[in-house]
Write a protein that holds these residues in place. Structure first.
Motif, short mmCIF file in Angstrom:
data_model
loop_
_atom_site.label_atom_id
_atom_site.label_comp_id
_atom_site.label_asym_id
_atom_site.label_seq_id
_atom_site.Cartn_x
_atom_site.Cartn_y
_atom_site.Cartn_z
N SER A 1 25.82 42.47 36.79
CA SER A 1 26.87 43.30 36.20
C SER A 1 26.54 44.79 36.34
O SER A 1 27.40 45.61 36.69
N ALA A 2 25.28 45.13 36.07
CA ALA A 2 24.88 46.53 36.20
C ALA A 2 24.97 47.00 37.64
O ALA A 2 25.37 48.15 37.91
N GLY A 3 24.63 46.14 38.58
CA GLY A 3 24.72 46.51 39.99
C GLY A 3 26.14 46.83 40.41
O GLY A 3 26.40 47.75 41.18
N VAL A 4 27.09 46.07 39.89
CA VAL A 4 28.51 46.32 40.19
C VAL A 4 28.94 47.66 39.62
O VAL A 4 29.67 48.43 40.27
N LEU A 5 28.52 47.96 38.40
CA LEU A 5 28.93 49.20 37.74
C LEU A 5 28.30 50.42 38.41
O LEU A 5 28.95 51.46 38.54
N VAL A 6 27.06 50.31 38.85
CA VAL A 6 26.36 51.44 39.44
C VAL A 6 26.87 51.73 40.85
O VAL A 6 27.01 52.88 41.26
N GLY A 7 27.15 50.67 41.63
CA GLY A 7 27.61 50.84 43.01
C GLY A 7 26.51 50.55 44.00
O GLY A 7 25.35 50.90 43.78
N VAL A 8 26.89 49.91 45.11
CA VAL A 8 25.89 49.49 46.09
C VAL A 8 25.56 50.57 47.10
O VAL A 8 24.53 50.50 47.77
N SER A 9 26.44 51.57 47.25
CA SER A 9 26.20 52.60 48.26
C SER A 9 26.84 53.91 47.84
O SER A 9 27.95 53.92 47.29
N PRO A 10 26.16 55.03 48.09
CA PRO A 10 26.77 56.33 47.80
C PRO A 10 27.83 56.74 48.83
O PRO A 10 28.56 57.71 48.60
N ASP A 11 27.91 56.03 49.95
CA ASP A 11 28.82 56.41 51.02
C ASP A 11 30.20 55.79 50.90
O ASP A 11 31.15 56.24 51.55
N ALA A 12 30.35 54.74 50.12
CA ALA A 12 31.65 54.09 49.95
C ALA A 12 31.63 53.30 48.65
O ALA A 12 30.61 52.71 48.28
N GLY A 13 32.79 53.27 47.99
CA GLY A 13 32.90 52.55 46.74
C GLY A 13 33.80 51.34 46.88
O GLY A 13 34.21 50.95 47.98
N ALA A 14 34.09 50.71 45.77
CA ALA A 14 34.95 49.53 45.77
C ALA A 14 36.37 49.91 46.17
O ALA A 14 36.84 51.02 45.91
N GLY A 15 37.07 48.96 46.82
CA GLY A 15 38.42 49.22 47.26
C GLY A 15 39.46 49.12 46.16
O GLY A 15 40.60 49.53 46.36
N PHE A 16 39.08 48.58 45.01
CA PHE A 16 40.00 48.47 43.88
C PHE A 16 39.16 48.38 42.61
O PHE A 16 37.92 48.36 42.66
N LEU A 17 39.81 48.35 41.47
CA LEU A 17 39.09 48.27 40.19
C LEU A 17 38.54 46.85 40.04
O LEU A 17 39.14 46.00 39.37
N SER A 18 37.41 46.62 40.66
CA SER A 18 36.87 45.26 40.75
C SER A 18 35.83 44.94 39.70
O SER A 18 35.52 43.76 39.47
N TRP A 19 35.26 45.98 39.05
CA TRP A 19 34.12 45.69 38.18
C TRP A 19 34.46 44.76 37.02
O TRP A 19 33.61 43.93 36.64
N PRO A 20 35.66 44.82 36.41
CA PRO A 20 35.92 43.85 35.32
C PRO A 20 35.87 42.40 35.82
O PRO A 20 35.30 41.52 35.15
N LEU A 21 36.46 42.15 37.00
CA LEU A 21 36.44 40.80 37.56
C LEU A 21 35.03 40.37 37.88
O LEU A 21 34.60 39.24 37.54
N LEU A 22 34.25 41.23 38.52
CA LEU A 22 32.89 40.87 38.92
C LEU A 22 31.98 40.66 37.71
O LEU A 22 31.12 39.76 37.73
N VAL A 23 32.16 41.46 36.69
CA VAL A 23 31.36 41.28 35.47
C VAL A 23 31.70 39.95 34.81
O VAL A 23 30.81 39.21 34.36
N VAL A 24 32.99 39.61 34.76
CA VAL A 24 33.40 38.33 34.17
C VAL A 24 32.80 37.17 34.97
O VAL A 24 32.28 36.20 34.39
N LEU A 25 32.85 37.26 36.29
CA LEU A 25 32.31 36.18 37.13
C LEU A 25 30.80 36.02 36.97
O LEU A 25 30.26 34.94 37.19
N ALA A 26 30.12 37.10 36.57
CA ALA A 26 28.67 37.01 36.37
C ALA A 26 28.31 36.59 34.95
O ALA A 26 27.36 35.82 34.74
N VAL A 27 29.09 37.08 33.97
CA VAL A 27 28.71 36.89 32.57
C VAL A 27 29.19 35.55 32.01
O VAL A 27 28.48 34.90 31.22
N VAL A 28 30.39 35.12 32.39
CA VAL A 28 30.95 33.89 31.81
C VAL A 28 30.06 32.68 32.07
O VAL A 28 29.76 31.91 31.13
N PRO A 29 29.59 32.42 33.30
CA PRO A 29 28.69 31.27 33.48
C PRO A 29 27.43 31.37 32.62
O PRO A 29 26.97 30.36 32.06
N ALA A 30 26.87 32.59 32.51
CA ALA A 30 25.68 32.76 31.67
C ALA A 30 26.01 32.46 30.21
O ALA A 30 25.20 31.85 29.50
#
Length: 551
Positions: free
Chosen positions: A16-45
């Motif tokens: 979840s933290a990796g999604v929020l921080v960003g994987v690269s300084p040269d390009a970001g996410a194409g849409f507001l994806s962090w809520p979906l990605l956090v849910v996909l990581a946190v819900v199974p846990a």
């Protein structure tokens, strides 16, 4: 179980933290994806924490194991950001708005890697819990419902993951299938595609009902985390469109999730109680069957890769008959895994012969790789453009399946030793083994044949794609020869026989490949390989005689 839960929660936090921080300084996410990605990581846990808190240890262990089964593939897939992020097809994390040749990685990338490693560590710990629960429950999983349908659905989902994750009209995002994309991403997708059906089959074979259901749920959660963001990106981002591959991965996964509670009659009462006992790996028959199945799939994929065009035209690789021979060699021991008297020997052969597919397959793939490097180059007729054919695709699949065959054969060997023990005399064949090892180094390091104006790939010079196959085969030969000295005569004889066949397959490059090249003549590697074959035949004979005396 508390350790496994703690690790998987830490992994979810890191993802979840990796999604929020960003994987690269040269390009970001194409849409507001962090809520979906956090849910996909946190819900199974969260589900795992709830299951463990209610003392449903089997369900919790299965969920962790299912997630962890896909962690290596997801880790390798994310590693493409480090190698070359501009070639990734991950619009939920990285969608450039300009032409990039390379891009740096940010702190978010390292957090994603940490999350996958923590999930994998949690799976290793949870596997012990699952084995102990299976020991308490018993060795018979009973008649599971949907036991034939669910693995088939997993195979369909695996095929979907290998297809294009999202369609793109964006000039800065070149959307391609796994086999047309970069090599690191291909390796990640192949690991994922292989892990899905294997994890499902192992889950359904668990004696504990909770472990069985949890494994299916964990695998489904991992597939959702991989495929769902691409589907949402295709629907939400201008210039992107949902792909068939995304639907093909997600639809069967939804069915698996629906069928997971229905696969078992009821949860074993022992799963709600404390347990203790000796851990035990799933049954030997299961592992032998899985090894045979993977060997068969490897042979089929290698045969198709050898006979089908490597490119979108009628291009043929000079090494295709060599790959076909490797396919035949690797499938021959598979039927003998089902006979009790010959199963151990067949397993020993497969633990070596898978490397023959890698040896010949990398040579076949070099045709497509060389052509792909020429794509876009200008010529008299304009820019050159090549498209991968079925031969290249199935050859790459065969390489991945060969690695899975090796893994299954090794695990089967571990289970065999647990069942039969390790006591007994050792094989006194040190002299021919040392001679074979030295000759093998020379054989794999020097060309089997030479020809005018033909640069033969090797280990010491002209290192190219086929050289990786030579290196893998050499390491397998040296490793098996070293282990054979410390093994009992029976297993050692099977291992030496496998090395003999692998060396013979290497030497057979002269008739299979050299015959298609003008002016080919035997090289130093051919003669050293023949001598190594003789040395391993002697070692096999001594080990066989020792096995007869011991028996």
């Amino acid at each position: 179980m508390r350790v496994a839960v703690g690790l998987v929660v830490a992994g979810a936090v890191a993802l979840s933290a990796g999604v929020l921080v960003g994987v690269s300084p040269d390009a970001g996410a194409g849409f507001l994806s962090w809520p979906l990605l956090v849910v996909l990581a946190v819900v199974p846990a969260g589900v795992i924490v709830a299951a463990a808190g209610s003392r449903r240890h089997g369900l919790a262990a299965g969920l962790v194991a299912g997630l962890a089964a896909c962690a290596p593939g997801r880790l390798v897939l994310d590693a493409q950001f480090l190698v070359n992020g501009s070639k990734t097809i991950r619009p939920e994390l990285y969608l450039p708005d300009r032409l990039l040749d390379r891009s740096a990685v940010g702190a978010g990338f390292w957090l994603l890697i940490a999350g996958h490693l923590l999930t994998l560590a949690a799976g290793i710990v949870a596997a012990r819990v699952a084995r102990e629960l299976n020991e308490v429950t018993g060795s018979d999983p009973g008649r599971r419902r949907w036991r034939l349908v669910v693995p088939l659905l997993a195979v369909v989902a695996a095929v979907g993951l290998l297809m294009t994750p999202v369609l793109s009209d964006d000039p800065f995002l070149l959307a391609r299938s796994a086999f047309e994309g970069p090599g690191v991403a291909l390796a990640g997708y192949v690991l994922l595609a292989g892990a899905l059906p294997i994890a499902v089959v192992l889950g359904l074979s668990a004696a504990s009902d909770g472990v069985a259901r949890g494994t299916l749920g964990g695998v489904a959660a991992a597939v959702f985390a991989i495929a769902l963001p691409g589907l949402v990106a295709g629907l939400a981002v201008n210039g992107l469109h949902a792909s068939t591959g995304a639907y093909l991965a997600l639809a069967p996964t939804v069915l698996v999730l629906v069928l997971a509670p229905l696969t078992t009659p009821q949860e074993a009462q022992t799963e709600r109680t404390d347990f203790a006992g000796e851990a035990r790996i799933p049954g030997l028959t299961l592992w032998r069957s899985l090894t045979a199945l993977l060997a068969l799939l490897t042979a089929v994929a290698a045969a198709v890769g050898a006979l089908a065009p490597q490119l979108g035209m009628t291009t043929e690789s000079p090494s295709r008959w060599h790959l076909l021979a490797a396919a035949i060699v690797v499938v021959l021991p598979a039927p003998f895994l089902f006979a009790r008297r010959t199963a151990a020997a067949a397993r020993g052969l497969l633990a070596v012969l898978w490397a023959g597919v890698v040896l010949a397959g990398t040579a076949v793939l070099s045709t497509a790789i060389t052509a792909s490097e020429a794509t876009g180059l200008g010529g008299l007729g304009g820019a050159i453009s090549y498209h991968l054919g079925a031969g290249a695709v199935f050859t790459a699949v065969a390489l991945g399946l060969a690695g899975l065959t090796a893994l299954a054969a090794v695990i089967t060997g571990v289970v065999e030793r647990d069942d039969t023990g390790t006591e007994g005399p050792r094989s006194p064949v040190l002299v021919p083994v040392v001679a074979a090892a030295m000759l093998a180094v020379g054989s794999f390091g020097t060309p089997v044949f030479t020809a005018p104006d033909y640069p033969s790939p090797g280990l010491w010079s002209d290192f190219d794609t086929p050289s990786w196959g030579l290196l893998v085969a050499l390491l397998v030969v040296l490793g098996v020869l070293a282990l054979g000295v410390r093994s009992r005569p029976g297993p050692a004889a099977a291992a030496y026989a496998g090395v003999t066949l692998l060396l013979a397959l290497h030497v057979a490059e002269l008739p299979f490949v050299g015959s298609a090249i003008d002016g080919a003549r035997p090289g130093l590697g051919f003669w050293l390989g023949l001598a190594a074959v003789v040395a391993t035949v002697v070692a096999t004979a001594f080990a066989t005689a020792g096995a007869k005396r011991a028996g």
